[in-house]
Design a protein around this motif. Structure first.
Motif, mmCIF file in Angstrom:
data_model
loop_
_atom_site.group_PDB
_atom_site.id
_atom_site.type_symbol
_atom_site.label_atom_id
_atom_site.label_comp_id
_atom_site.label_asym_id
_atom_site.label_seq_id
_atom_site.Cartn_x
_atom_site.Cartn_y
_atom_site.Cartn_z
ATOM 1 N N LEU A 271 18.286 86.162 -6.979
ATOM 2 C CA LEU A 271 16.869 85.961 -6.632
ATOM 3 C C LEU A 271 15.962 86.584 -7.682
ATOM 4 C CD1 LEU A 271 16.974 86.851 -2.823
ATOM 5 C CD2 LEU A 271 16.814 84.579 -3.833
ATOM 6 N N ASP A 272 15.088 85.797 -8.243
ATOM 7 C CA ASP A 272 14.075 86.320 -9.162
ATOM 8 C C ASP A 272 12.801 86.598 -8.397
ATOM 9 O OD1 ASP A 272 14.912 86.630 -11.873
ATOM 10 O OD2 ASP A 272 15.309 84.464 -11.907
ATOM 11 N N LYS A 273 12.085 87.629 -8.829
ATOM 12 C CA LYS A 273 10.813 87.962 -8.184
ATOM 13 C C LYS A 273 9.867 86.774 -8.334
ATOM 14 C CE LYS A 273 7.549 91.773 -7.878
ATOM 15 N NZ LYS A 273 7.923 92.061 -6.469
ATOM 16 N N LYS B 173 13.989 94.255 1.107
ATOM 17 C CA LYS B 173 13.992 95.314 2.102
ATOM 18 C C LYS B 173 15.430 95.594 2.554
ATOM 19 C CE LYS B 173 12.024 96.564 6.531
ATOM 20 N NZ LYS B 173 13.396 96.702 7.071
ATOM 21 N N ARG B 174 16.204 94.526 2.756
ATOM 22 C CA ARG B 174 17.583 94.695 3.203
ATOM 23 C C ARG B 174 18.440 95.407 2.161
ATOM 24 N NH1 ARG B 174 21.187 89.698 5.247
ATOM 25 N NH2 ARG B 174 21.741 89.714 3.054
ATOM 26 N N GLU B 175 18.222 95.053 0.868
ATOM 27 C CA GLU B 175 19.004 95.703 -0.184
ATOM 28 C C GLU B 175 18.702 97.196 -0.254
ATOM 29 O OE1 GLU B 175 21.552 94.904 -1.970
ATOM 30 O OE2 GLU B 175 21.656 92.809 -1.402
ATOM 31 N N MET C 184 20.973 94.207 -7.905
ATOM 32 C CA MET C 184 21.590 93.492 -6.780
ATOM 33 C C MET C 184 20.818 92.204 -6.460
ATOM 34 S SD MET C 184 24.129 95.486 -5.893
ATOM 35 C CE MET C 184 24.641 95.174 -4.206
ATOM 36 N N MET C 185 19.491 92.308 -6.469
ATOM 37 C CA MET C 185 18.656 91.144 -6.170
ATOM 38 C C MET C 185 18.890 90.022 -7.171
ATOM 39 S SD MET C 185 16.880 91.732 -3.476
ATOM 40 C CE MET C 185 15.563 90.509 -3.524
#
Lengths: 236, 236
Positions: free
Chosen positions: A142-144, A86-88, A135-136
């Motif tokens: 971070l991986d889903k 959400k932040r990205e 970016m994530m």
């Protein structure tokens, strides 16, 4: 084709390593803690049935605590991922130039030339979803997370703990003398820890004999320490 | 300058989350398992001193097992990284075309055009160290582990377990009646679990009240289950 196979290979590698991680976490503690508790009590009390009660209470408590611990860890990972996602999206919307600079820095760190960096940023930031995904994954690492992982993990860790924990308690069901039962318990538990450590190390690519020895020594150390502590208090 | 600060921010974020992860692992089990064990024994035995002995033996065993578990997990991560690193260097040497295809696929997945993919692969594979570094980080998702992390992790988890474990045992030092001691123990432990769960959730970005409730309920469930198991065996 080859890269596809390669990708599948990595996927299955990761999935099996999730299960193995769970079993390793559950079973190494399951073999060690109830064993050490039984060893400790064997030095302080006369009744094997009391040790069985304490041991089974410990297994019940430990498997629930560890299983739910694994569950919570998985849940927390998902919550954390979603809040960062959400932040990205917000940042890409509100401060796109700063986010573009971060993408550029990523490619600069890869050793891209200035011209190629510009080109890459342009293509990378065309599609907002791909951009955020990038970016994530590569900025935040971070991986889903798999949404079913938390539940599976809880189950795997809990069951492994119970299986591991029953092993050191078994002699106390059949032998009346606590110190005699402790001898058998030590024998079978250290043997199981050695075998467990051997296969665990094979999977993780460590020297299996050295790994087996390491795991066995930890179990022995925990049991010796619990025995010492219980003796000290009992004689105090 | 800004990106540098940003980088520092991420680094410190990761480091503090390592410590928090350790404390969370150690303390949630430390508060829960000795509490549940004491609760279980309170339903089956009459002597608080016996519960103190069993509890301290459990804390000794649990802190060593969990601390060394954290240590081994850290060590295994380092060993795994090094063996994968060696394999990537071998592959870049022996099958460079296949490795180049994998780099190309990475950029294709980012949405790069065919021309840009070629350009990127060319620049990326110029320097062998950068190339391998890239494969490790972005193909396998492996970060270079901190070599001192394993020892720090062992210490943090072990100490957190001991601190957490002393809390539920305290009443058994001062009260003679086991069920009376269990009441106090339940009160202070559930309170501590609630406070612990609240702050833990704040840090991980979960709703703190919901997180606090969740952690507290787990502790209560583990204790109730251990109590039930011990009662059942004792009356059998």
């Amino acid at each position: 084709m080859d890269t596809h196979l390669h990708h599948d290979h990595i996927e299955s590698h990761l999935q099996s390593s999730d299960l193995i991680t769970d079993v390793v976490i559950g079973m190494s503690d399951g073999l060690t803690v109830p064993f050490a508790l039984a060893a400790g009590l064997s030095g302080a009390v006369d009744s094997t049935s009391l040790i069985v009660i304490a041991g089974l209470a410990e297994i019940a408590a430990g498997s629930i605590a560890m299983g739910l611990g694994g569950y919570l860890a998985g849940k927390t990972e998902i919550d954390h991922y979603n809040s960062e996602l959400k932040r990205e999206y917000d940042e890409v919307e509100k401060v796109p130039e700063r986010e573009k600079a971060e993408v550029k820095e990523f490619f600069a760190n890869l050793g891209f030339s200035e011209a190629l960096q510009h080109e890459a940023v342009k293509e990378m930031t065309k599609d907002k979803d791909k951009w955020v995904d990038f970016m994530m994954k590569y900025e935040l690492g971070l991986d889903k997370p798999d949404p079913t992982r938390a539940r599976k993990s809880a189950f795997n860790i809990g069951i492994s703990y119970i299986i591991g924990g029953i092993v050191p308690l078994t002699p106390y069901f059949f032998v009346d003398d606590t110190l005699q039962a402790l001898k058998y318990s030590t024998l079978i538990t250290l043997l199981c820890l050695f075998i467990f450590g051997y296969f665990k190390s094979k999977v993780t690519g460590v020297n299996p004999w050295w790994g087996a020895l390491r795991v066995t020594l930890i179990g022995a150390a925990a049991a010796a320490c619990a025995f010492g502590v219980a003796r000290l208090i009992e004689s105090a």
